[in-house]
Design a protein around this motif. Structure first.
Motif, PDB file in Angstrom:
ATOM      1  N   UNK A 131      -0.157  12.400 -17.490  1.00 32.41           N
ATOM      2  CA  UNK A 131       1.033  12.354 -16.643  1.00 32.41           C
ATOM      3  C   UNK A 131       0.719  12.085 -15.173  1.00 32.41           C
ATOM      4  N   UNK A 132      -0.570  11.924 -14.830  1.00 26.83           N
ATOM      5  CA  UNK A 132      -0.956  11.695 -13.430  1.00 26.83           C
ATOM      6  C   UNK A 132      -1.726  10.393 -13.242  1.00 26.83           C
ATOM      7  N   UNK A 133      -2.001   9.662 -14.310  1.00 18.76           N
ATOM      8  CA  UNK A 133      -2.898   8.518 -14.218  1.00 18.76           C
ATOM      9  C   UNK A 133      -2.406   7.456 -13.245  1.00 18.76           C
ATOM     10  N   UNK A 134      -1.143   7.101 -13.346  1.00 23.16           N
ATOM     11  CA  UNK A 134      -0.626   6.043 -12.484  1.00 23.16           C
ATOM     12  C   UNK A 134      -0.636   6.479 -11.018  1.00 23.16           C
ATOM     13  N   UNK A 135      -0.302   7.750 -10.752  1.00 24.36           N
ATOM     14  CA  UNK A 135      -0.285   8.221  -9.368  1.00 24.36           C
ATOM     15  C   UNK A 135      -1.685   8.193  -8.753  1.00 24.36           C
ATOM     16  N   UNK A 136      -2.671   8.671  -9.493  1.00 23.30           N
ATOM     17  CA  UNK A 136      -4.033   8.696  -8.954  1.00 23.30           C
ATOM     18  C   UNK A 136      -4.562   7.271  -8.794  1.00 23.30           C
ATOM     19  N   UNK A 137      -4.198   6.372  -9.707  1.00 22.51           N
ATOM     20  CA  UNK A 137      -4.565   4.958  -9.535  1.00 22.51           C
ATOM     21  C   UNK A 137      -3.947   4.382  -8.273  1.00 22.51           C
ATOM     22  N   UNK A 138      -2.701   4.766  -7.985  1.00 30.11           N
ATOM     23  CA  UNK A 138      -2.034   4.264  -6.788  1.00 30.11           C
ATOM     24  C   UNK A 138      -2.702   4.782  -5.524  1.00 30.11           C
ATOM     25  N   UNK A 139      -3.172   6.033  -5.536  1.00 31.08           N
ATOM     26  CA  UNK A 139      -3.903   6.568  -4.380  1.00 31.08           C
ATOM     27  C   UNK A 139      -5.185   5.771  -4.164  1.00 31.08           C
ATOM     28  N   UNK A 140      -5.864   5.430  -5.271  1.00 29.45           N
ATOM     29  CA  UNK A 140      -7.071   4.617  -5.173  1.00 29.45           C
ATOM     30  C   UNK A 140      -6.756   3.260  -4.544  1.00 29.45           C
ATOM     31  N   UNK A 169       4.313   4.457  -8.674  1.00 29.61           N
ATOM     32  CA  UNK A 169       3.452   5.019  -9.716  1.00 29.61           C
ATOM     33  C   UNK A 169       4.012   6.332 -10.253  1.00 29.61           C
ATOM     34  N   UNK A 170       4.705   7.110  -9.418  1.00 24.25           N
ATOM     35  CA  UNK A 170       5.345   8.333  -9.898  1.00 24.25           C
ATOM     36  C   UNK A 170       6.416   8.002 -10.933  1.00 24.25           C
ATOM     37  N   UNK A 171       7.124   6.903 -10.726  1.00 25.74           N
ATOM     38  CA  UNK A 171       8.084   6.454 -11.736  1.00 25.74           C
ATOM     39  C   UNK A 171       7.365   6.068 -13.023  1.00 25.74           C
ATOM     40  N   UNK A 172       6.196   5.412 -12.866  1.00 26.73           N
ATOM     41  CA  UNK A 172       5.441   4.984 -14.047  1.00 26.73           C
ATOM     42  C   UNK A 172       4.914   6.175 -14.844  1.00 26.73           C
ATOM     43  N   UNK A 173       4.659   7.302 -14.177  1.00 26.91           N
ATOM     44  CA  UNK A 173       4.212   8.498 -14.886  1.00 26.91           C
ATOM     45  C   UNK A 173       5.364   9.260 -15.530  1.00 26.91           C
ATOM     46  N   UNK A 220       0.816  -1.212   0.000  1.00 27.16           N
ATOM     47  CA  UNK A 220       0.000   0.000   0.000  1.00 27.16           C
ATOM     48  C   UNK A 220       0.849   1.261   0.000  1.00 27.16           C
ATOM     49  N   UNK A 221       1.950   1.254   0.745  1.00 26.53           N
ATOM     50  CA  UNK A 221       2.749   2.472   0.902  1.00 26.53           C
ATOM     51  C   UNK A 221       3.597   2.766  -0.334  1.00 26.53           C
ATOM     52  N   UNK A 245       8.631  -8.667   0.011  1.00 26.04           N
ATOM     53  CA  UNK A 245       9.068  -8.578  -1.380  1.00 26.04           C
ATOM     54  C   UNK A 245       7.941  -8.837  -2.347  1.00 26.04           C
ATOM     55  N   UNK A 246       7.061  -9.782  -2.009  1.00 29.73           N
ATOM     56  CA  UNK A 246       5.887 -10.024  -2.846  1.00 29.73           C
ATOM     57  C   UNK A 246       5.030  -8.769  -2.924  1.00 29.73           C
ATOM     58  N   UNK A 247       4.819  -8.112  -1.785  1.00 32.28           N
ATOM     59  CA  UNK A 247       4.017  -6.889  -1.764  1.00 32.28           C
ATOM     60  C   UNK A 247       4.644  -5.766  -2.559  1.00 32.28           C
ATOM     61  N   UNK A 248       5.967  -5.590  -2.443  1.00 33.08           N
ATOM     62  CA  UNK A 248       6.651  -4.534  -3.194  1.00 33.08           C
ATOM     63  C   UNK A 248       6.515  -4.773  -4.692  1.00 33.08           C
ATOM     64  N   UNK A 249       6.738  -6.009  -5.124  1.00 30.36           N
ATOM     65  CA  UNK A 249       6.648  -6.317  -6.542  1.00 30.36           C
ATOM     66  C   UNK A 249       5.258  -6.084  -7.099  1.00 30.36           C
ATOM     67  N   UNK A 250       4.234  -6.522  -6.364  1.00 32.46           N
ATOM     68  CA  UNK A 250       2.866  -6.385  -6.861  1.00 32.46           C
ATOM     69  C   UNK A 250       2.401  -4.930  -6.860  1.00 32.46           C
ATOM     70  N   UNK A 251       3.019  -4.091  -6.031  1.00 35.11           N
ATOM     71  CA  UNK A 251       2.663  -2.669  -6.028  1.00 35.11           C
ATOM     72  C   UNK A 251       2.999  -1.989  -7.356  1.00 35.11           C
ATOM     73  N   UNK A 252       3.888  -2.584  -8.136  1.00 34.06           N
ATOM     74  CA  UNK A 252       4.304  -1.973  -9.404  1.00 34.06           C
ATOM     75  C   UNK A 252       3.360  -2.292 -10.550  1.00 34.06           C
ATOM     76  N   UNK A 253       2.445  -3.237 -10.371  1.00 34.72           N
ATOM     77  CA  UNK A 253       1.687  -3.740 -11.508  1.00 34.72           C
ATOM     78  C   UNK A 253       0.503  -2.865 -11.901  1.00 34.72           C
ATOM     79  N   UNK A 254      -0.494  -2.747 -11.021  1.00 37.25           N
ATOM     80  CA  UNK A 254      -1.803  -2.221 -11.425  1.00 37.25           C
ATOM     81  C   UNK A 254      -1.755  -0.762 -11.890  1.00 37.25           C
ATOM     82  N   UNK A 255      -1.159   0.177 -11.132  1.00 38.93           N
ATOM     83  CA  UNK A 255      -1.168   1.566 -11.624  1.00 38.93           C
ATOM     84  C   UNK A 255      -0.498   1.724 -12.987  1.00 38.93           C
TER      85      UNK A 255
END
Length: 426
Positions: free
Chosen positions: A350-359, A65-69, A58-59, A106-116
């Motif tokens: 340029x904000x889509x991934x960040x706002x998805x991550x907040x969601x 997501x900022x990297x993804x944007x 979550x954190x 590590x599983x949590x960190x990796x999965x945090x990169x996927x959806x946003x």
């Protein structure tokens, strides 16, 4: 160079989402042998299964997501997939609580990169008229993965117990190795065949967190109601996924050996069917000029889930109760598609991934953590009978779902205003 094609790309990303839920859920299915071999108590197992995964999932979603944007998204997706797959394999090589704890992180960190990153990527390669169903197809991977975990976990353990396990590993450890390996192969495939679309454009201004915050505040109540409303829907969905085995056994008197098959079938058929239906409805409504289509689908799904689950609780044992329970799962999956669709269509690129991550952060903290803990507290301290889950689960899930429906309906005028502003933009 031709840009990424939507359907093959969605298929590959959907496979990654399936594996993410298998790797996420597999520990809960191995509770007996893991506790016995590592001499864990219930609290330690709960920390491994929930907190160790969720805290960084979550954190870290927002900074990733900022990297993804700002940077190409396929390498971020591939890196996350490889990390959580290696961490899942590491779970099978762990010999104690702390080794398993850090691997679950590590599983949590990796999965945090996927959806946003995936949501942002799909919005760049899919026409708006088809975006709802494409997001739904990707999101269906969560239900397919959960269903496969329910169906295959016990079967895999039985097969491993019946024969020799390679490498001298005990069966539960080898399970982690088996479910972790496909992710490494998929990571290589995505790295080879999925590339950043040229239409993204390098000249677009990079959005930092403060610009994203200013944009969210500038939309008045659109995003606060959106985040809270769909977090309430997450309480319904995550509560069904987490507490359904206990509910089916204690309230519907279902044998323990039957629960896995029933839950697997419901998750795959009703979950995948519901979310795909949701995506098609969004596309159908928006194509016909009904701008508030995502609100209709999201709020309608929440209300339907609440009514169906309430009917199931009133029926109790028997086929009627099980049918209403399956229908509740069907409607509970509806909000996933409009939740992502709205963010991708109203947010600057340029904000889509960040706002998805907040969601996703709100979903994890409110839906995954708070809702589940509230059900457990009510079951332990208020409804103390053996079948107390009969009351605790419906009270929390139904109340949250109806509250979410009202909040999502309340986003309609703000969404319409933003849609009109974008339609008249040069």
């Amino acid at each position: 160079m031709r840009g990424p094609r939507p359907l093959p790309t969605t298929f590959l990303f959907g496979c990654a989402y399936v594996l993410s839920f298998v790797d996420r859920q597999i520990l809960s299915l191995l509770i007996g042998p893991v506790k016995a071999d590592l001499h864990l108590n219930d609290f330690q197992f709960a920390v491994l299964n929930g907190f160790a995964f969720a805290v960084l999932y979550s954190v870290l979603g927002l900074p990733i997501s900022m990297l993804a944007d700002r940077f190409p998204r396929p390498p971020i997706i591939v890196g996350g997939l490889a990390l959580w797959s290696l961490s899942t394999i590491g779970c099978g090589l762990s010999d104690g609580f702390w080794g398993l704890f850090f691997c679950r992180m590590g599983v949590g960190i990796g999965e945090a990169a996927l959806v946003p990153a995936v949501y942002s990527f799909l919005a760049d390669i899919v026409p708006p008229a088809r975006l709802g169903r494409i997001i739904a197809l990707f999101s269906a991977g969560s239900f397919l993965g959960a269903g496969l975990a329910y169906l295959s976990g016990g079967l895999l353990m039985d097969v491993l117990h019946a024969g020799a396990v390679p490498g001298g590993l005990v069966p539960w450890k080898f399970c982690f190795v088996i479910v972790g390996l496909p992710g490494l192969l998929l990571a290589a495939v995505i790295a080879l065949f999925v590339h950043e679309p040229s239409t993204r454009g390098a000249i677009e201004a990079r959005a930092g967190l403060m610009k994203t915050y200013e944009f969210i505040v500038g939309q008045k109540w659109l995003f606060p109601l959106h985040f809270l409303g769909y977090s309430c829907s997450a309480i319904m969905l995550f509560s069904l996924m987490a507490w359904s085995p206990a509910y089916l056994m204690r309230v519907m008197a279902m044998p323990h050996g039957t629960v896995g098959g029933v839950m697997g079938a419901i998750a795959i058929v009703c979950g995948c069917g519901g979310i795909y239906t949701s995506g098609r409805l969004i596309d159908a409504l928006t194509t016909r000029g009904i701008v508030q289509g995502p609100m209709i689908v999201g709020a309608g799904g929440m209300a339907g889930a609440a009514l169906m689950f309430l009917a199931s609780a009133l029926c109790g044992k028997g086929n009627a109760g099980l049918v209403f329970f399956a229908l509740a799962f069907f409607f509970a999956s509806f909000p996933m598609a409009p939740s992502a669709f709205v963010i991708q269509t109203v947010s600057p690129r340029a904000m889509r991934a960040q706002i998805s991550a907040i969601m996703l952060l709100c979903n994890a903290l409110i839906g995954l953590s708070a809702g589940s803990m509230l059900i457990g507290m009510l079951d332990d301290r208020v409804f103390t009978a053996a079948d107390g889950i009969r009351y605790a689960l419906p009270i929390v899930a139904v109340t949250a779902s109806m509250a979410g429906a009202l909040m999502i309906a309340g986003t309609a005028p703000f969404y319409l205003k933003r849609h009109r502003a974008l339609s008249h933009a040069p």
